[in-house]
Design an enzyme around this catalytic site. Sequence first.
Site: not given
Lengths: 296, 203
Positions: A83, A237-238
């Site tokens: 990113k 993601g998490s």
Amino acid sequence: MTTIERSTWATKVGLARMLAGGVIMDVVTAEHARIAEEAGAVAVMALERVPSDIRKFGGVARMSDPKLINEIKAAVSIPVMAKCRIGHFAEAQVLESLEVDYIDESEVLTPADEEHHIDKHVFKVPFVCGCRDLGEALRRIGEGAAMIRTKGEAGTGDIVEAVRHMRAVQAGIRRLASMRDDELFAAAKELRAPYEVVKQTAELGALPVPNFSAGGVATPADASLMRQLGAEAVFVGSGIFKSEDPERYAKAIVRATTHFDNPDILAEVSTGLGAPMLGISSGEIPPEERLAVRGW
Amino acid sequence: MSQPDRPRRIGVLAVQGAVREHVAAITDIGAVPVEVRLPRDLVDLDALVLPGGESTTMRRMIDAYGLREPVRAMAAGGSPVLGTCAGMILLASGIDDGDEPVLAALDIAVRRNAYGRQLDSFEADLEVPAIGPEPLHAVFIRAPVVTDIGAGVEVLARDPDGRPVAVRQGRVLATAFHPELTTDRRIHRLLLTSIEAPAERPA
């Protein structure tokens, strides 16, 4: 005899098409990356912190240390993404020099420019960008994004924003597809998006690049829900490495993404998985701490 | 045995990858596409396509749902099979980085991502005499390279450096590039034609 053309638009969009039906997992170490690959991830996103930790720690979130990105590249054979901040083309230049396979110009990091996104056409590495609605998606494609992901609200484990954004994009496409040609000029103005991209989307009845889902997927059923709403693949993601048993969660979400329309398999992979990430309801997040509103 | 009235049913392994693009190509050539996620989806297929995607992911999903043996049996039984990019890796009988072969239905060895990372993905025009004199525009994405070829394998096309990128052994066909990403349907037609062709003796 023949000429070879590298890093063309077809190869950029083509890689995104190869990831369809798969799961792209956030990883913060080479060990995570290996677990993700072993579980069947189609790609990994190399990060210093998963979004839920970015939320917790606060401060300015920036591009990851190249050392970490290189370690993750060395650890796996699947594509590695990284990113950069919105508008931070110097970070993107660094990521291109590291030869990552995809750059995510991401609202999860602290924006570097509150007016301009990166001109992604000038890069050889393809870009993915987030969106909340069709206009935002088409503006990013106009700037050169070869893959779109709906934003959701990263780091929450709450799927509600991902659903909102995916429904908004799909409803916008259906509306465009139903218009007369002479109505598309006004539609482009209203969407604040380039006419050519608007017209192409209306003709295709779909975005001209693959449309994935991100931000809030925490369970196999969440992955299935987003696929059924039109996401071609899922970013997690998490949701994996903040769950009780990341290896099992990773495998279960991969299987749920492939067999998204088979409730028997979804039931089987959801059984006895242990606790998902705890999460926070996105409604409890004060407006100034919402990540999805970043992007213009 | 052949029933020309019935449209041919061509399966696409749909565990992950460029499934939609192959489904569109199969529809374009007048056959019926069938998405294959479980062994039961293989029933009554005339041919099978293994699409581009991530071969490590596809390998795991093939094993997780018991697809390896029935697909291998289909190829071994003489059904036409086309593998593109990751599909070529699944078909190969040898993989250079030490990974175990998956279907071992095609007597070649491959090296994964051998052209390099995404920055080295490319497009090129290829001579493919088996489908006609017009060059084929081919898209290569993190493509594999064929490093060894068995005696019974025919090379249908080579890249500009002379490496094999399209090969055929009996009715098993594989390309390192992605015919599903362009609108030229000649590779898919070659698969369709081989359904009708009399079975050749595997060399």
